[in-house]
Design an enzyme around this catalytic site. Sequence first.
Site, PDB file in Angstrom:
ATOM      1  N   PRO A 109       1.325  -1.315  -0.146  1.00 46.32           N
ATOM      2  CA  PRO A 109       0.204   0.132  -0.086  1.00 46.32           C
ATOM      3  C   PRO A 109       0.768   1.076   0.152  1.00 46.32           C
ATOM      4  O   PRO A 109       0.263   2.291  -0.162  1.00 46.32           O
ATOM      5  CB  PRO A 109      -1.235  -0.118   0.619  1.00 46.32           C
ATOM      6  CG  PRO A 109      -0.124  -1.036   2.463  1.00 46.32           C
ATOM      7  CD  PRO A 109       0.962  -2.289   1.246  1.00 46.32           C
ATOM      8  N   GLY A 111       3.726   1.438   1.901  1.00 47.10           N
ATOM      9  CA  GLY A 111       4.561   2.062   3.159  1.00 47.10           C
ATOM     10  C   GLY A 111       6.183   2.526   2.914  1.00 47.10           C
ATOM     11  O   GLY A 111       7.051   2.774   3.786  1.00 47.10           O
ATOM     12  N   LYS A 112       6.491   1.389   1.855  1.00 50.69           N
ATOM     13  CA  LYS A 112       7.330   1.289   1.981  1.00 50.69           C
ATOM     14  C   LYS A 112       7.967   2.644   0.559  1.00 50.69           C
ATOM     15  O   LYS A 112       9.240   3.372   0.505  1.00 50.69           O
ATOM     16  CB  LYS A 112       8.385   0.182   1.299  1.00 50.69           C
ATOM     17  CG  LYS A 112       8.555  -1.217   2.706  1.00 50.69           C
ATOM     18  CD  LYS A 112       8.985  -2.503   2.068  1.00 50.69           C
ATOM     19  CE  LYS A 112       8.841  -3.751   3.482  1.00 50.69           C
ATOM     20  NZ  LYS A 112       7.213  -3.674   4.147  1.00 50.69           N
ATOM     21  N   ARG A 135      -4.949  -2.129  -5.698  1.00 51.78           N
ATOM     22  CA  ARG A 135      -3.833  -2.260  -4.344  1.00 51.78           C
ATOM     23  C   ARG A 135      -3.334  -0.420  -5.071  1.00 51.78           C
ATOM     24  O   ARG A 135      -2.475   0.472  -4.416  1.00 51.78           O
ATOM     25  CB  ARG A 135      -3.368  -3.490  -4.778  1.00 51.78           C
ATOM     26  CG  ARG A 135      -3.550  -4.225  -3.388  1.00 51.78           C
ATOM     27  CD  ARG A 135      -3.042  -5.682  -3.469  1.00 51.78           C
ATOM     28  NE  ARG A 135      -1.498  -5.306  -2.720  1.00 51.78           N
ATOM     29  CZ  ARG A 135      -1.087  -5.253  -1.655  1.00 51.78           C
ATOM     30  NH1 ARG A 135      -1.950  -5.369  -0.556  1.00 51.78           N
ATOM     31  NH2 ARG A 135       0.252  -5.079  -1.662  1.00 51.78           N
ATOM     32  N   ASP A 175       9.698  -5.900  -1.846  1.00 48.19           N
ATOM     33  CA  ASP A 175       8.846  -6.160  -1.206  1.00 48.19           C
ATOM     34  C   ASP A 175       7.428  -7.782  -1.596  1.00 48.19           C
ATOM     35  O   ASP A 175       6.476  -6.927  -2.006  1.00 48.19           O
ATOM     36  CB  ASP A 175       8.126  -5.112  -0.289  1.00 48.19           C
ATOM     37  CG  ASP A 175       7.371  -5.327   1.036  1.00 48.19           C
ATOM     38  OD1 ASP A 175       8.225  -6.499   1.564  1.00 48.19           O
ATOM     39  OD2 ASP A 175       6.690  -4.985   1.435  1.00 48.19           O
ATOM     40  N   CYS A 228       7.201 -10.569   4.619  1.00 46.34           N
ATOM     41  CA  CYS A 228       6.784 -10.752   5.981  1.00 46.34           C
ATOM     42  C   CYS A 228       6.187 -11.739   5.990  1.00 46.34           C
ATOM     43  O   CYS A 228       5.419 -12.258   6.922  1.00 46.34           O
ATOM     44  CB  CYS A 228       4.842  -9.846   6.093  1.00 46.34           C
ATOM     45  SG  CYS A 228       4.159  -9.094   5.287  1.00 46.34           S
TER      46      CYS A 228
END
Length: 430
Positions: A109, A111-112, A135, A175, A228
């Site tokens: 979304p 963040g990185k 997304r 990611d 993650c």
Amino acid sequence: MNLPEEFLKRMEKKLGSEFPAFLLSYNRPPERGIRVNTLKVADAEILAPFLGESVPWSEHGYYLKDGNAGGHPFHAAGLYYLQEPSAMCAAPLLSAERGERVLDLCAAPGGKSTALAADMAGEGLLVANEYDPSRARTLLSNVERMGIKNCVVTNAEPSVLAAAFPAYFDKVLVDAPCSGEGMFKKEDAAIENWSEQNVRGCAVRQAQILESAAKMLRVGGKMVYSTCTFSEEENELQIEDFLRHHKEFSLIREEKLSPHRVRGEGHFAALLQKTAGERGNAAAFRARCDSSALRAWHAFEKCFFIAGESGLSGTPHLLADGRLCMIPEGMPDMRGVRILRAGTELGEWDGRVFKPAHALAMCVKGATVRHTELSDDACERYLRGETLFYEAENGWLAACYRGYPLGLCKCVNGTLKNHLPKGLRKMSKR
């Protein structure tokens, strides 16, 4: 928590004597984090009510002290990004710098991407890509909220980008989509969707994405691969297999954050460097903007910006749908790639009237533009989309809360017409 039996067997085999401590970590509530947006906030003291202890691996990351930070006007103003603490490890590992060409290949979304943008301080080119359309829209919203000026948001398969940008980027972040074992405490769906088959499927997809990423990195460039999840097939073994097939890469460092060792839900990140190959180039983007659109923009600029000009760097470009954008310097030709945002969206031009964009308001400082300072009550009403009243000269204003823009409004004979996009309107809770 009803964790999958096969997952527990995997982790017991992987962790050995540490497994009981790992299992106990699921009795704790999920860790929540907040990362200060240095593109907007020079002194984090204004956010002190929300900031707990510092996150060790993120210079501007903190553990969240206030659980209502997501409903505060400061969140709508883009002063911070709410992010799981261990997920903050990947962007600092890449160390993006001013003036570089940086790609976040699986960016939603956001963040990185937003962390990379802060490190770049508005200089250089950031391409944030997400292949899933829904997304990608979330990614776009977060890029705009955080006030990022030098970002191109794309919606494309990694292989499409790889064909367009061989050996082009200085740094690439991957990611990767994963089995999400680090999300078990936050999302029931992560537990429901977990299976050995899904782990293997994710590993295959990740290898394909890494292949595309490798093609886009220049010689000497660096790449971070992160997930993650905890499975070796998606983490250590994935990197080992990649290095076996890519002798032009070397492993510099790995980060393995486990929930029984740190205050976080878990993350894996590996930093790689490309040591052989050539640096590629892409043709420069040719910006086009008719004179009438430029005149309309400059007329608005003169009225809206206190100094009479925006100070935005780049080149104005008029899209076919009437959106006027400020193209980042050095943006390459992206024909064949679906672009959702090309730099800073300035507004819309229909051939008669220029209407400024919400994104423009979010990337300026309140003190540099005509604005109205909202009280707590007026701020709540503005964020709900209500009309306000304000005695001022007619024209466009930034609606600000404690000096930070939340969006646009237009003063017409003492009435402030609310131009906050409908999708962003909500009841703000503090």
